[in-house]
Design an enzyme around this catalytic site. Structure first.
Site, short mmCIF file in Angstrom:
data_model
loop_
_atom_site.label_atom_id
_atom_site.label_comp_id
_atom_site.label_asym_id
_atom_site.label_seq_id
_atom_site.Cartn_x
_atom_site.Cartn_y
_atom_site.Cartn_z
N TYR A 1 3.73 6.62 10.05
CA TYR A 1 2.91 5.47 9.69
C TYR A 1 3.76 4.36 9.05
CZ TYR A 1 -1.31 2.88 8.55
OH TYR A 1 -2.28 1.92 8.51
N HIS B 1 0.84 -1.20 0.00
CA HIS B 1 0.00 0.00 0.00
C HIS B 1 0.88 1.25 0.00
CE1 HIS B 1 -4.11 -1.73 1.39
NE2 HIS B 1 -3.47 -2.57 0.59
N LYS C 1 0.38 0.17 15.02
CA LYS C 1 1.76 0.11 15.52
C LYS C 1 2.05 -1.07 16.45
CE LYS C 1 3.63 3.43 13.39
NZ LYS C 1 3.47 2.67 12.16
N TYR D 1 -9.41 5.40 6.98
CA TYR D 1 -9.59 5.81 8.37
C TYR D 1 -10.65 6.90 8.36
CZ TYR D 1 -5.28 3.40 9.77
OH TYR D 1 -4.31 2.46 10.03
N PRO E 1 -4.98 0.69 18.53
CA PRO E 1 -4.66 0.18 17.19
C PRO E 1 -4.71 1.23 16.08
CG PRO E 1 -6.82 -0.59 17.91
CD PRO E 1 -6.21 0.10 19.07
#
Ligand code: RFL
Ligand code: PHB
Length: 389
Positions: A384, A72, A296, A200, A292
């Site tokens: 990220y 991704h 991580k 998200y 979550p």
């Protein structure tokens, strides 16, 4: 029985460490409280940083991951009906890898079995003795029979509810904790993902996440109340709630189906310090927990394993103790940064009970700034995809 490194816990942390040690010619024994099938039935993480992927390669267990995982290059962030993208590759040169924790764990179990790695399942009542001496040992029982495992070092990889952290005396240990006033209700369904990338989603009804495992296996979450239970959520109720929390255009195209797993996880940030006591070293969830939201949890376990493995290798191959001596300090430096990022993402995207109007405005301003500002997106992307270790 005697080994060089006794590992408590056969989750991803313990298995990865034992496989890396094996490849470096260092002997270990893993004690796992449950069965292999039980461990593999836990649906957890889905997003791997390059650092984790690199360790899997170093451990010689990346073949299936390299073949079946999904790369991704970015992620989508939704805010009500609006959506924008944070491009990881543009900002950092690195993507993330989507490959489930279940698959990681299965690959590690297979690799340990292929090289006759010693894993004791159903190990009950594990106790650590003499961690602050030169001759530590573990006692445990299997099928009611008492066992003893002598070792040079103990790796506490037994998750948040394990015995390792509790074995460090209270006057040595300091715990830092933040419990969030909500949880995540997650489902797994054999349906195509909502999008090619994760979404998200921040909405007035609370947070939602559209994630995936493969082209026909999706993972979705909605923020829920701590008093909620899975029995209160039929599949239909879940899909309805999810649709209300994601942009209309995504909701209209969403393909739903029966759930094959449904669970609720509370959200918490937790760190214990130090991560070493004598010859006992804590790794992964045994030492720290993140909510979550930043994906991580598993990835912070990987950096611990990296630092501990390097320390043990230097100790055994070069009688050099510095890596082990600095383990706790090095691991914690990176952990706190991952804690900060996970806390930031959680605060940015969730709806808090009785959230004051001013705080809601701050959240809006923060997400608009992220949408409009390249530097803010770069900061998010760097965190990220994973900070270096
Ligand atoms: P684990 O996976 O908890 O493994 C610990 C193992 O130790 C065993 N054990 C014992 N064995 C012997 N004696 C004892 N006394 C023992 N006590 C426990 C347990 O049976 C278990 O097999 O810890 P590890 O290896 O450090 O791995 C950490 C990861 O599992 C964890 O960080 C992530 O799964 C967290 N997490 C997520 N992380 C992500 O990066 N992305 C995610 O999407 C994500 N989703 C999640 C999650 C954790 C969840 N939990 C904990 C409920 C979703 C959930 C629901
Ligand atoms: C998941 O796919 O389970 C997942 C992905 C990203 C997260 C959390 C969970 O931030």
């Amino acid at each position: 029985m005697r080994t060089q490194v006794a590992i408590i816990g056969g989750g991803p942390s313990g298995l990865l460490l034992s496989q890396l040690l094996h490849r470096a010619g260092i002997d270990s024994v893993v004690l796992e409280r449950k069965t292999r099938d039980y461990v593999l039935s836990r649906i957890r993480a889905g997003v791997l940083e390059q650092g984790f992927v690199g360790l899997m390669r170093q451990a010689g267990v990346a073949e299936r991951m390299d073949r079946e995982s999904f790369i991704h290059d970015g992620t989508l962030i939704a805010n009500g009906n609006e959506q924008f993208r944070v491009d990881f590759v543009k900002h950092t040169g690195k993507p993330v890898v989507v490959y489930g924790q279940t698959e990681v764990t299965r690959d590690l179990y297979d690799a340990r079995a292929a090289s006759d790695g010693k894993i004791v399942f159903n190990a009950e009542a594990v106790e650590i003795h003499g961690a602050d001496s030169d001759a530590p040992y573990l006692t445990y029982s299997v099928d009611g029979s008492e066992q003893r495992l002598e070792c040079d070092f103990v790796a506490g990889c037994d998750g948040f509810h394990g015995v390792s952290r509790q074995s460090i005396p209270a006057n040595v240990r300091r715990d830092y904790e933040k419990v969030y006033p909500f949880g995540w209700l997650g489902i797994l369904s054999e349906t195509p993902p909502a999008d090619d990338e994760l979404i998200y989603s921040k909405s007035e009804r609370g947070f939602a996440l559209c994630s995936m495992r493969n082209a026909n296996l999706s993972r979705y979450y909605v923020q829920c109340s701590l008093s909620d239970s899975v029995e209160n959520w039929s599949d239909a109720a879940f899909w309805d709630e999810l649709r209300r929390r994601i942009p209309e255009a995504v909701a209209e195209k969403l393909i739903t189906g029966p759930s094959i797993e449904k669970s609720i996880a509370p959200l918490r940030s937790f760190v214990t310090e130090p991560m070493r006591w004598g010859r006992l070293f804590l790794c992964g969830d045994a030492a720290h927990i993140v909510p979550p939201t930043g994906a991580k949890g598993l990835n912070t376990a990987a950096s611990d394993i990296h630092y501990l493995f390097q320390g043990l290798k230097a100790q055994y191959h070069d009688t050099e103790a510095e890596g082990l001596d600095l383990y706790s300090e090095r691991a914690l430096l990176r952990i706190w940064k991952a804690e900060r990022f996970s806390w930031w993402m959680t605060n940015l995207l969730h709806r808090f009970p009785d959230q004051p109007e001013f705080d809601l405005k701050m959240q809006q301003a923060e997400i608009n700034f992220l949408r409009d500002n390249d530097a803010a997106q770069k900061v998010m992307a760097e965190n990220y995809v994973g900070l270096p270790f």
